[in-house]
Design an enzyme around this catalytic site. Sequence first.
Site, PDB file in Angstrom:
ATOM      1  N   ARG A 224       0.823  -1.205   0.000  1.00 31.92           N
ATOM      2  CA  ARG A 224       0.000   0.000   0.000  1.00 31.92           C
ATOM      3  C   ARG A 224       0.861   1.260   0.000  1.00 31.92           C
ATOM      4  O   ARG A 224       1.846   1.355   0.710  1.00 31.92           O
ATOM      5  CB  ARG A 224      -0.908  -0.023   1.228  1.00 31.92           C
ATOM      6  CG  ARG A 224      -1.878   1.129   1.341  1.00 31.92           C
ATOM      7  CD  ARG A 224      -2.681   1.006   2.625  1.00 31.92           C
ATOM      8  NE  ARG A 224      -3.527  -0.189   2.620  1.00 31.92           N
ATOM      9  CZ  ARG A 224      -4.154  -0.647   3.692  1.00 31.92           C
ATOM     10  NH1 ARG A 224      -4.008  -0.056   4.875  1.00 31.92           N
ATOM     11  NH2 ARG A 224      -4.927  -1.716   3.602  1.00 31.92           N
ATOM     12  N   HIS A 225       0.465   2.246  -0.815  1.00 31.04           N
ATOM     13  CA  HIS A 225       1.149   3.533  -0.813  1.00 31.04           C
ATOM     14  C   HIS A 225       0.719   4.320   0.413  1.00 31.04           C
ATOM     15  O   HIS A 225      -0.452   4.327   0.784  1.00 31.04           O
ATOM     16  CB  HIS A 225       0.797   4.315  -2.084  1.00 31.04           C
ATOM     17  CG  HIS A 225       1.730   5.441  -2.389  1.00 31.04           C
ATOM     18  ND1 HIS A 225       1.797   6.588  -1.635  1.00 31.04           N
ATOM     19  CD2 HIS A 225       2.638   5.598  -3.387  1.00 31.04           C
ATOM     20  CE1 HIS A 225       2.698   7.406  -2.143  1.00 31.04           C
ATOM     21  NE2 HIS A 225       3.232   6.825  -3.204  1.00 31.04           N
ATOM     22  N   ALA A 226       1.705   4.977   1.054  1.00 32.53           N
ATOM     23  CA  ALA A 226       1.394   5.683   2.301  1.00 32.53           C
ATOM     24  C   ALA A 226       0.622   6.977   2.083  1.00 32.53           C
ATOM     25  O   ALA A 226      -0.065   7.450   2.997  1.00 32.53           O
ATOM     26  CB  ALA A 226       2.684   5.988   3.060  1.00 32.53           C
TER      27      ALA A 226
END
Length: 416
Positions: A224-226
């Site tokens: 997941r991208h932060a």
Amino acid sequence: MLSGKRILDLSWVLGGPFAGQLLAQLGAEVIKVEALDGDYARRVPPVLDSGDTPFFLSVNRGKQSIALDLKSPAGKQALDDLVRESDAVIYGFAPSVPKRLGLDFETLSAINPRIVVGQLIGLHDQGEWADAPAFDLMLQAMSGVMSITGEEGGKPVRFGYQAADLVGGLYLALGTAAALSKVQTTGKGEQVQVSLFDAQIAMLTWQAQGWLTGGPLPRATGARHAMIAPSDIYLAKDGKWLALAPTGEPFWRKLCETIGRPDLPEDARFSTGAGRIENIEALTRALGDAIATRNSDEWLEIFKQARVPAALVHNVEEALAHPLTAARQMVEDVPRPGSADAVKLLGNPFKFADMPDLPYPPAFAHDTADVLQRVAGYSREKVEELARTGAIRVAGTAAGNTSTTATKSATENAAA
């Protein structure tokens, strides 16, 4: 690109040799200078029936191999004679070693005022860090990289490849190429130093900058991208993972339409980028439920037609067999000298006119006699005498010398 430039690559194992291979891929003539017992990478398991190791093959394509005892006066003189006719020297010695062996920039530039010296070190060249061991896992740990790799709340995880060594090698090649360009203008040599630690800190880019400007401490978030949502992997009905990265409102809305959830962008929780981050768990469940209704190949075709950014999570075999890999010529069949067989090797990521046709990685000491005669102007008799005295090793003599001199030479050749 670098055609006509001659590089002496005194590095071993991974980071430095990767830099040398990149310079060869840019067109330079790269001469690999090995200790009398050869690069340790030649012995990293598994050893193939041919005697080669995949580790060595991966970062030494397009080079020539010579073997010198740099601790013997005659071996060091041979190197000096090659430096006089070369454009750059790269190595990965511990910081205290170059001066002791007469390989520091001041000594080499006295021999050739136009020489470029590219040095790869582990941590720093001063104080308590100067001679400290520095291996890839250590660098990934020290630099914070492992803290942002892996699943949220899980055990810190290293990159699946040697990120510290390879990124350091990439910076070394870039710095060396830039210094060669400067010499063209100034006529004066240049020294470039790259620390594996520096390179890893530099690669933190926006994660580090966010923290430095008052943002939250970066953490591991899995795939997941932060800062962008959705940007994650989702399990399809057939048990395969799909990566979805619909960055920007148009792609986000297109994704929702495509999966049959046009209502999601109208949901107050998901109508803005900030809202999607704040409600990421609910968003992940909604998207995961939708993706789980079809097989991965069905979704890929649907997403392709709709131009939704999506990809299947490949294993290495699948990635190397992908049609795009073939289209980009990133796997090549390369003839192995002395055999009718061809070996599959990774291709050249630099695409330019007159790309060099890189040959198979060199056999140990295969080119010692040729290089010393062709480049340094040595006679055949002189080469034979140096081989007899043990100052050099030539083709046909085995690596693996276990004498005190060879063992100490191998130790000092270790990347910092």
